[in-house]
Design a protein around this motif. Structure first.
Motif, PDB file in Angstrom:
ATOM      1  N   LEU A 162      29.424  -4.364 -51.448  1.00  0.00           N
ATOM      2  CA  LEU A 162      29.708  -5.522 -52.316  1.00  0.00           C
ATOM      3  C   LEU A 162      28.456  -6.287 -52.740  1.00  0.00           C
ATOM      4  CD1 LEU A 162      33.028  -7.194 -51.212  1.00  0.00           C
ATOM      5  CD2 LEU A 162      32.269  -6.774 -53.534  1.00  0.00           C
ATOM      6  N   PRO A 163      27.600  -6.721 -51.820  1.00  0.00           N
ATOM      7  CA  PRO A 163      26.425  -7.489 -52.254  1.00  0.00           C
ATOM      8  C   PRO A 163      25.403  -6.645 -53.023  1.00  0.00           C
ATOM      9  CG  PRO A 163      26.714  -7.622 -49.866  1.00  0.00           C
ATOM     10  CD  PRO A 163      27.728  -6.667 -50.391  1.00  0.00           C
ATOM     11  N   ASN A 164      25.468  -5.337 -52.855  1.00  0.00           N
ATOM     12  CA  ASN A 164      24.494  -4.455 -53.501  1.00  0.00           C
ATOM     13  C   ASN A 164      25.019  -3.807 -54.771  1.00  0.00           C
ATOM     14  OD1 ASN A 164      22.613  -4.853 -51.394  1.00  0.00           O
ATOM     15  ND2 ASN A 164      23.791  -3.460 -50.131  1.00  0.00           N
ATOM     16  N   ARG A 165      26.228  -4.156 -55.146  1.00  0.00           N
ATOM     17  CA  ARG A 165      26.869  -3.535 -56.300  1.00  0.00           C
ATOM     18  C   ARG A 165      26.155  -3.943 -57.590  1.00  0.00           C
ATOM     19  NH1 ARG A 165      31.237  -0.911 -56.161  1.00  0.00           N
ATOM     20  NH2 ARG A 165      31.798  -1.735 -54.144  1.00  0.00           N
ATOM     21  N   GLN A 166      25.931  -2.951 -58.456  1.00  0.00           N
ATOM     22  CA  GLN A 166      25.347  -3.209 -59.765  1.00  0.00           C
ATOM     23  C   GLN A 166      26.189  -2.496 -60.808  1.00  0.00           C
ATOM     24  OE1 GLN A 166      21.278  -1.948 -59.715  1.00  0.00           O
ATOM     25  NE2 GLN A 166      20.635  -3.604 -58.393  1.00  0.00           N
ATOM     26  N   ARG A 167      26.234  -3.078 -61.977  1.00  0.00           N
ATOM     27  CA  ARG A 167      27.017  -2.466 -63.053  1.00  0.00           C
ATOM     28  C   ARG A 167      26.306  -1.205 -63.528  1.00  0.00           C
ATOM     29  NH1 ARG A 167      28.143  -4.761 -69.061  1.00  0.00           N
ATOM     30  NH2 ARG A 167      29.647  -3.173 -69.682  1.00  0.00           N
ATOM     31  N   GLN A 168      27.044  -0.127 -63.589  1.00  0.00           N
ATOM     32  CA  GLN A 168      26.510   1.122 -64.101  1.00  0.00           C
ATOM     33  C   GLN A 168      26.710   1.163 -65.610  1.00  0.00           C
ATOM     34  OE1 GLN A 168      28.814   3.896 -61.858  1.00  0.00           O
ATOM     35  NE2 GLN A 168      27.748   3.458 -59.943  1.00  0.00           N
ATOM     36  N   ASN A 169      25.878   1.923 -66.292  1.00  0.00           N
ATOM     37  CA  ASN A 169      25.923   1.969 -67.763  1.00  0.00           C
ATOM     38  C   ASN A 169      27.276   2.387 -68.308  1.00  0.00           C
ATOM     39  OD1 ASN A 169      23.288   1.140 -67.983  1.00  0.00           O
ATOM     40  ND2 ASN A 169      22.466   3.203 -68.044  1.00  0.00           N
ATOM     41  N   ASN A 170      27.974   3.251 -67.604  1.00  0.00           N
ATOM     42  CA  ASN A 170      29.249   3.757 -68.113  1.00  0.00           C
ATOM     43  C   ASN A 170      30.453   2.935 -67.648  1.00  0.00           C
ATOM     44  OD1 ASN A 170      29.072   4.501 -65.447  1.00  0.00           O
ATOM     45  ND2 ASN A 170      29.918   6.538 -65.741  1.00  0.00           N
ATOM     46  N   LYS A 171      30.223   1.858 -66.912  1.00  0.00           N
ATOM     47  CA  LYS A 171      31.329   1.051 -66.376  1.00  0.00           C
ATOM     48  C   LYS A 171      31.566  -0.169 -67.257  1.00  0.00           C
ATOM     49  CE  LYS A 171      32.285   0.764 -61.977  1.00  0.00           C
ATOM     50  NZ  LYS A 171      32.231   0.456 -60.545  1.00  0.00           N
ATOM     51  N   THR A 172      32.816  -0.343 -67.684  1.00  0.00           N
ATOM     52  CA  THR A 172      33.150  -1.510 -68.501  1.00  0.00           C
ATOM     53  C   THR A 172      33.197  -2.754 -67.615  1.00  0.00           C
ATOM     54  OG1 THR A 172      35.533  -1.319 -68.166  1.00  0.00           O
ATOM     55  CG2 THR A 172      34.575  -0.070 -70.020  1.00  0.00           C
ATOM     56  N   LEU A 173      33.162  -3.899 -68.260  1.00  0.00           N
ATOM     57  CA  LEU A 173      33.257  -5.155 -67.519  1.00  0.00           C
ATOM     58  C   LEU A 173      34.586  -5.256 -66.790  1.00  0.00           C
ATOM     59  CD1 LEU A 173      31.700  -7.612 -70.119  1.00  0.00           C
ATOM     60  CD2 LEU A 173      30.690  -6.871 -67.963  1.00  0.00           C
ATOM     61  N   VAL A 174      35.650  -4.780 -67.426  1.00  0.00           N
ATOM     62  CA  VAL A 174      36.971  -4.833 -66.806  1.00  0.00           C
ATOM     63  C   VAL A 174      37.004  -3.963 -65.551  1.00  0.00           C
ATOM     64  CG1 VAL A 174      39.409  -4.253 -67.127  1.00  0.00           C
ATOM     65  CG2 VAL A 174      38.146  -5.356 -68.974  1.00  0.00           C
ATOM     66  N   LYS A 175      36.446  -2.765 -65.631  1.00  0.00           N
ATOM     67  CA  LYS A 175      36.410  -1.882 -64.459  1.00  0.00           C
ATOM     68  C   LYS A 175      35.564  -2.484 -63.344  1.00  0.00           C
ATOM     69  CE  LYS A 175      37.368   2.501 -66.673  1.00  0.00           C
ATOM     70  NZ  LYS A 175      36.897   3.863 -66.942  1.00  0.00           N
ATOM     71  N   LEU A 176      34.458  -3.109 -63.714  1.00  0.00           N
ATOM     72  CA  LEU A 176      33.612  -3.762 -62.722  1.00  0.00           C
ATOM     73  C   LEU A 176      34.381  -4.883 -62.018  1.00  0.00           C
ATOM     74  CD1 LEU A 176      30.836  -4.243 -61.380  1.00  0.00           C
ATOM     75  CD2 LEU A 176      30.305  -5.755 -63.305  1.00  0.00           C
ATOM     76  N   ALA A 177      35.063  -5.724 -62.782  1.00  0.00           N
ATOM     77  CA  ALA A 177      35.838  -6.827 -62.207  1.00  0.00           C
ATOM     78  C   ALA A 177      36.951  -6.297 -61.301  1.00  0.00           C
ATOM     79  CB  ALA A 177      36.423  -7.704 -63.308  1.00  0.00           C
ATOM     80  N   ASP A 178      37.638  -5.257 -61.750  1.00  0.00           N
ATOM     81  CA  ASP A 178      38.708  -4.662 -60.936  1.00  0.00           C
ATOM     82  C   ASP A 178      38.157  -4.082 -59.641  1.00  0.00           C
ATOM     83  OD1 ASP A 178      40.635  -5.328 -62.783  1.00  0.00           O
ATOM     84  OD2 ASP A 178      40.724  -3.328 -63.690  1.00  0.00           O
TER      85      ASP A 178
ATOM     86  N   SER B  69      32.254 -10.819 -71.367  1.00  0.00           N
ATOM     87  CA  SER B  69      32.648  -9.984 -72.508  1.00  0.00           C
ATOM     88  C   SER B  69      32.144 -10.594 -73.832  1.00  0.00           C
ATOM     89  CB  SER B  69      34.170  -9.829 -72.582  1.00  0.00           C
ATOM     90  OG  SER B  69      34.634  -9.139 -71.462  1.00  0.00           O
ATOM     91  N   ILE B  70      32.287 -11.894 -73.942  1.00  0.00           N
ATOM     92  CA  ILE B  70      31.809 -12.587 -75.155  1.00  0.00           C
ATOM     93  C   ILE B  70      30.296 -12.445 -75.266  1.00  0.00           C
ATOM     94  CG2 ILE B  70      31.498 -14.866 -76.214  1.00  0.00           C
ATOM     95  CD1 ILE B  70      34.299 -15.573 -75.107  1.00  0.00           C
ATOM     96  N   LYS B  71      29.603 -12.662 -74.163  1.00  0.00           N
ATOM     97  CA  LYS B  71      28.149 -12.551 -74.168  1.00  0.00           C
ATOM     98  C   LYS B  71      27.728 -11.135 -74.529  1.00  0.00           C
ATOM     99  CE  LYS B  71      24.044 -13.096 -71.326  1.00  0.00           C
ATOM    100  NZ  LYS B  71      23.511 -13.362 -69.988  1.00  0.00           N
ATOM    101  N   GLU B  72      28.412 -10.143 -73.977  1.00  0.00           N
ATOM    102  CA  GLU B  72      28.067  -8.752 -74.251  1.00  0.00           C
ATOM    103  C   GLU B  72      28.280  -8.402 -75.729  1.00  0.00           C
ATOM    104  OE1 GLU B  72      30.391  -5.259 -72.636  1.00  0.00           O
ATOM    105  OE2 GLU B  72      28.576  -5.204 -71.400  1.00  0.00           O
ATOM    106  N   LYS B  73      29.308  -8.944 -76.338  1.00  0.00           N
ATOM    107  CA  LYS B  73      29.572  -8.674 -77.761  1.00  0.00           C
ATOM    108  C   LYS B  73      28.449  -9.234 -78.639  1.00  0.00           C
ATOM    109  CE  LYS B  73      34.567  -8.384 -77.509  1.00  0.00           C
ATOM    110  NZ  LYS B  73      35.855  -8.984 -77.859  1.00  0.00           N
TER     111      LYS B  73
END
Length: 83
Positions: free
Chosen positions: A9-25, A76-80
């Protein structure tokens, strides 16, 4: 298994192919597994912190979101606008 999630959990980073929704889930699922004993409000605060950490971004706005869904919406807004 519990230890694996608590370490990741503390070391988790968003991967390029992972959407924000998948990351949050994913963060929500891990928190539920690791912190069964915490109240929902405490889990929400931890989820937001881990979500922003995984994005490698400080808080998206001056006002910290109250829920993971609100944090997801702001990200999501920031990413857009940026991408």
């Amino acid at each position: 298994m519990l230890q694996r999630y608590s370490i990741s959990l503390p070391n988790r980073q968003r991967q390029n192919n992972k959407t924000l929704v998948k990351l949050a889930d994913d963060i929500r699922r891990c928190l539920t597994i690791v912190y069964l004993y915490l109240q929902d409000e405490q889990k929400a605060k931890m989820a937001i912190r881990h979500f922003f950490s995984a994005l490698q971004s400080p808080a998206i706005s001056e006002k910290l979101p109250k829920t993971l869904e609100e944090a997801l919406h702001k990200a999501s807004i920031k990413e857009k606008f940026l991408g």
